[in-house]
Write an enzyme that holds these catalytic residues in place. Structure first.
Site, PDB file in Angstrom:
ATOM      1  N   CYS A 131      -5.326  -2.883   3.305  1.00 57.36           N
ATOM      2  CA  CYS A 131      -5.078  -2.749   4.544  1.00 57.36           C
ATOM      3  C   CYS A 131      -6.357  -2.935   5.223  1.00 57.36           C
ATOM      4  O   CYS A 131      -6.818  -4.200   5.348  1.00 57.36           O
ATOM      5  CB  CYS A 131      -4.484  -1.372   4.988  1.00 57.36           C
ATOM      6  SG  CYS A 131      -4.040  -1.277   6.390  1.00 57.36           S
ATOM      7  N   LYS A 162      -9.650   1.798  -3.004  1.00 56.48           N
ATOM      8  CA  LYS A 162      -9.990   1.353  -1.731  1.00 56.48           C
ATOM      9  C   LYS A 162     -11.570   2.156  -1.584  1.00 56.48           C
ATOM     10  O   LYS A 162     -11.807   2.961  -1.581  1.00 56.48           O
ATOM     11  CB  LYS A 162      -9.274   1.920  -0.556  1.00 56.48           C
ATOM     12  CG  LYS A 162      -9.256   1.170   0.666  1.00 56.48           C
ATOM     13  CD  LYS A 162      -8.528   1.726   1.714  1.00 56.48           C
ATOM     14  CE  LYS A 162      -8.572   0.845   3.268  1.00 56.48           C
ATOM     15  NZ  LYS A 162      -7.506   1.275   3.970  1.00 56.48           N
ATOM     16  N   GLU A 219       0.941  -1.157  -0.033  1.00 58.91           N
ATOM     17  CA  GLU A 219       0.053   0.105  -0.009  1.00 58.91           C
ATOM     18  C   GLU A 219       0.855   1.113  -0.125  1.00 58.91           C
ATOM     19  O   GLU A 219       1.843   1.379   0.589  1.00 58.91           O
ATOM     20  CB  GLU A 219      -0.930  -0.016   1.235  1.00 58.91           C
ATOM     21  CG  GLU A 219      -1.520   1.531   1.502  1.00 58.91           C
ATOM     22  CD  GLU A 219      -2.598   1.191   2.837  1.00 58.91           C
ATOM     23  OE1 GLU A 219      -3.328   1.959   2.923  1.00 58.91           O
ATOM     24  OE2 GLU A 219      -2.008   0.347   3.649  1.00 58.91           O
TER      25      GLU A 219
END
Length: 507
Positions: free
Chosen positions: A382, A327, A263
Site C-alpha cells: 500500500c 511492511k 493487503e
C-alpha cells in the site's frame, strides 16, 4: 490603519489563490492532467507575483492559502476513513483533514518564498523549481513523510514522464515548475523564454530515445484477485471468516503461475487462522507448481519495542520455505501510533494497529517457473508505493536482481473517492522510475497490470469482486534513477539555491 480597498483586494487575492489551488488539484484527476497543470501553475505564479515582493509574511500566507486549496481537495478522502469508517465526530474529522492539509501546504508556502527572496532575476524560475524540489523531498521525509499529491505523479499523463527513469519524480517536478514559470515570462522576455522552452522540449524528446531495462523470459501468467470487501467487515468475526473463505477458495482454484491477493486478504494473525489454511495452500502450490502471494497479519514472538504484529505479505512457492515481507514504511495513526497521540486514536470506534516495522532491505520474492529462470519481485504494501527513493534504494542494494514490482493494497478505508486513482498514478511513476512492470492486487481497486513505461495494460473496475487473469512480461536491468536515486536532482537543486542566495547578497 489598513485602507478598506486594500483589505478587499487582499481578500480577493487570497480567495483566488485558494480556488486556483483547488482547480490544480482537480485537474490532476483528468486524463491529461500532467499537461493541464502546467498552464494552471503559470496563472498561480502570476497571482503570487501580483503583490509587493518585499513582504515575506504576505508571500508565506499567499503560498499557504494556495497549498491549502490544493490539499483540501486532494486529500478530502481522509474524512471518509475518519468519519464514515472510523466513526469519528464529523467536526473533528473535518478539523483533522484541514490540519493535515495546512501542514502539507506549509511546504508549498516555503517553496514560494523564492518569489520574494530571489525575485527580479532571469534565473528566478530555476530557483523556484529548485526550492520546490527541496521542499517536496522534505515533505516526503520529515515525520516519516507524506509526499502524497505531489506534482510528479500527474506527469504519468504529462510531458515529462520520460525524465523519471533518469532522475525520478523530483526531476519531473523541477521541469513542471520551471516550464510553467517560463510560460509566464513569454510576455516579459519572449526571446529568452521561447528559446528556453524549445531547449526543454528537445531535451525531453531526446530523453525518450533510451531505455535501460529489457525483457527477460516468456510472459508470466498471473491472476490478481479483487475481493471488494467493505472495511467494516473486518471488525466483525463473521466478516473476517467470510473474507478468509473467499480468498482461500479463489487462490485454491487458480492455475496461474503467480496468484496474488491484496493487503490483509487474511485480516487475522497468521498463527490464528483456521487450522490447516496455510498448509493446504502450500500443498496445492507443491502439486501445481505455481506461486502465491497474499496479505496477512504477521506475528512476532520477540520484539524489542513490544509490538507483536506486522502488516505482512506471505509468499508460497514450490519446495521453498514461506517468504515473509513485513511492511517497513508504516502509516502514522493507521499502522503505528506516534507518541502523545493515543487520545486521537481513541476517538475512533474501530481498533487500529500499532505494528512492528519490517527491515528496510528485505529480500525479493522468488517466483519459480518450470524449465525457466526464476523471476524476482520487489514487494511493497500500500503506502510504501509512495516513496520512490526507498524503493529505488531497495532495488539498488538488493543482493539479487529485480524483474517485476508487486504492490498489495487495501483502500477500502477511503470509500468511493479519488484515493485509488491517486495511488495508481504513484504506482505508474514507480514503474517509470525503475523501468519495471508492476502488478497491483487491491481489495476494492484499482487492481491493474502496469508496463515498464507506467502505462496501464489491464485493470479491473473498482468495487467489483473479480479476478484479473492476464500475462505480464518481466524485465531486467537498472535505470539511472535506481542507480543514483534522488542524489543528482537534490544536488543540482541545492547548488542552485546556494548560488541564488549568493547572487542575492551581492546585488
Amino acid at each position: 490603519m489598513i485602507h478598506p480597498l486594500s483589505r478587499s483586494r487582499s481578500a480577493i487575492h487570497y480567495l483566488t489563490l485558494f480556488i486556483l489551488g483547488a482547480v490544480l488539484a482537480g485537474a490532476t484527476e483528468l486524463s491529461y492532467g500532467g499537461w493541464i497543470q502546467i498552464p494552471i501553475l503559470s496563472v498561480i505564479w502570476w497571482q503570487l507575483t501580483l503583490e509587493n515582493h518585499s513582504s515575506i509574511k504576505h508571500q508565506l500566507l499567499s503560498g499557504l492559502i494556495f497549498g491549502l486549496g490544493y490539499f483540501v481537495i486532494g486529500l478530502w478522502w481522509i474524512y471518509i476513513s475518519l468519519h464514515d469508517v472510523g466513526g469519528m465526530n464529523a467536526a473533528l474529522s473535518c478539523m483533522a483533514v484541514f490540519l493535515l492539509s495546512a501542514y502539507m501546504a506549509l511546504y508549498f508556502a516555503l517553496a514560494t518564498l523564492t518569489l520574494t527572496l530571489l525575485h527580479n532575476s532571469r534565473f528566478t524560475g530555476l530557483f523556484l523549481a529548485a526550492s520546490w524540489v527541496v521542499m517536496e523531498f522534505l515533505r516526503g521525509y520529515i515525520f516519516t513523510g507524506f509526499p502524497w499529491m505531489g506534482l510528479a505523479e500527474s506527469q504519468v499523463n504529462g510531458p515529462f514522464s520520460v525524465i523519471a527513469p533518469y532522475f525520478g519524480g523530483l526531476a519531473c517536478t523541477f521541469l513542471v515548475v520551471f516550464t510553467s514559470w517560463q510560460i509566464l515570462q513569454l510576455k516579459k522576455d519572449p526571446l529568452v523564454s521561447t528559446l528556453t522552452l524549445i531547449f526543454v522540449i528537445v531535451l525531453t524528446a531526446l530523453s525518450s530515445l533510451w531505455s535501460f531495462t529489457k525483457p527477460i523470459g516468456a510472459p508470466l501468467r498471473v491472476e490478481l484477485i479483487q475481493g471488494n470487501f467493505a472495511q467494516s467487515l473486518i471488525f466483525k468475526p463473521e466478516g473476517v471468516l467470510k473474507q478468509i473463505e473467499f480468498y482461500f477458495a479463489a487462490m485454491s482454484k487458480s492455475h496461474a503461475e503467480l496468484i496474488i491477493a491484496p493487503e490483509t486478504a487474511f485480516p487475522w494473525p497468521e498463527s490464528n487462522l483456521p487450522s490447516g489454511t496455510i498448509d493446504a495452500l502450500q500443498k496445492q502450490i507443491n502439486q501445481q507448481g505455481n506461486n502465491l502471494l497474499f496479505g496477512v497479519i504477521g506475528r512476532h514472538t520477540n520484539t524489542k519495542d513490544g509490538r507483536e504484529f506486522s502488516n505482512r505479505a506471505l509468499g508460497l512457492s514450490p519446495a521453498n520455505p514461506p517468504y515473509l515481507y513485513d511492511k517497513n514504511h508504516l502509516v502514522p495513526f493507521g499502522e503505528f501510533i506516534p507518541p502523545g497521540f493515543h487520545w486521537f486514536v481513541n476517538a475512533f470506534n474501530v481498533p487500529l494497529s500499532d505494528f512492528a516495522r519490517g527491515g528496510m532491505n528485505q529480500e525479493n520474492f522468488l517466483i519459480q517457473r518450470p524449465n525457466q529462470k526464476p523471476l524476482l519481485a520487489a514487494i511493497t504494501i500500500c503506502y510504501e508505493d509512495v516513496f520512490g527513493g526507498e524503493l529505488a534504494s531497495r532495488i539498488r542494494n538488493s543482493s539479487t536482481s529485480t524483474n517485476v514490482l508487486i504492490n498489495l493494497t487495501n483502500l477500502a478505508w477511503f470509500g468511493d473517492s479519488q484515493a485509488s486513482s491517486q495511488q495508481l498514478r504513484l504506482s505508474q511513476l514507480r514503474s517509470l522510475e525503475t523501468g519495471l512492470p508492476a502488478l497491483r492486487a487491491t481489495n476494492t481497486g484499482i487492481t491493474s497490470v502496469l508496463g515498464p513505461d507506467g502505462k496501464v495494460l489491464s485493470s479491473l473496475p473498482e468495487f467489483s469482486q473479480a479476478s484479473l487473469i492476464t500475462q505480464v512480461q518481466a524485465y531486467e536491468g537498472k535505470t539511472p534513477y535506481v542507480r543514483w536515486g534522488n542524489l543528482p536532482i537534490l544536488s543540482i537543486s541545492c547548488i542552485l539555491l546556494i548560488w541564488g542566495l549568493i547572487r542575492h547578497r551581492r546585488f
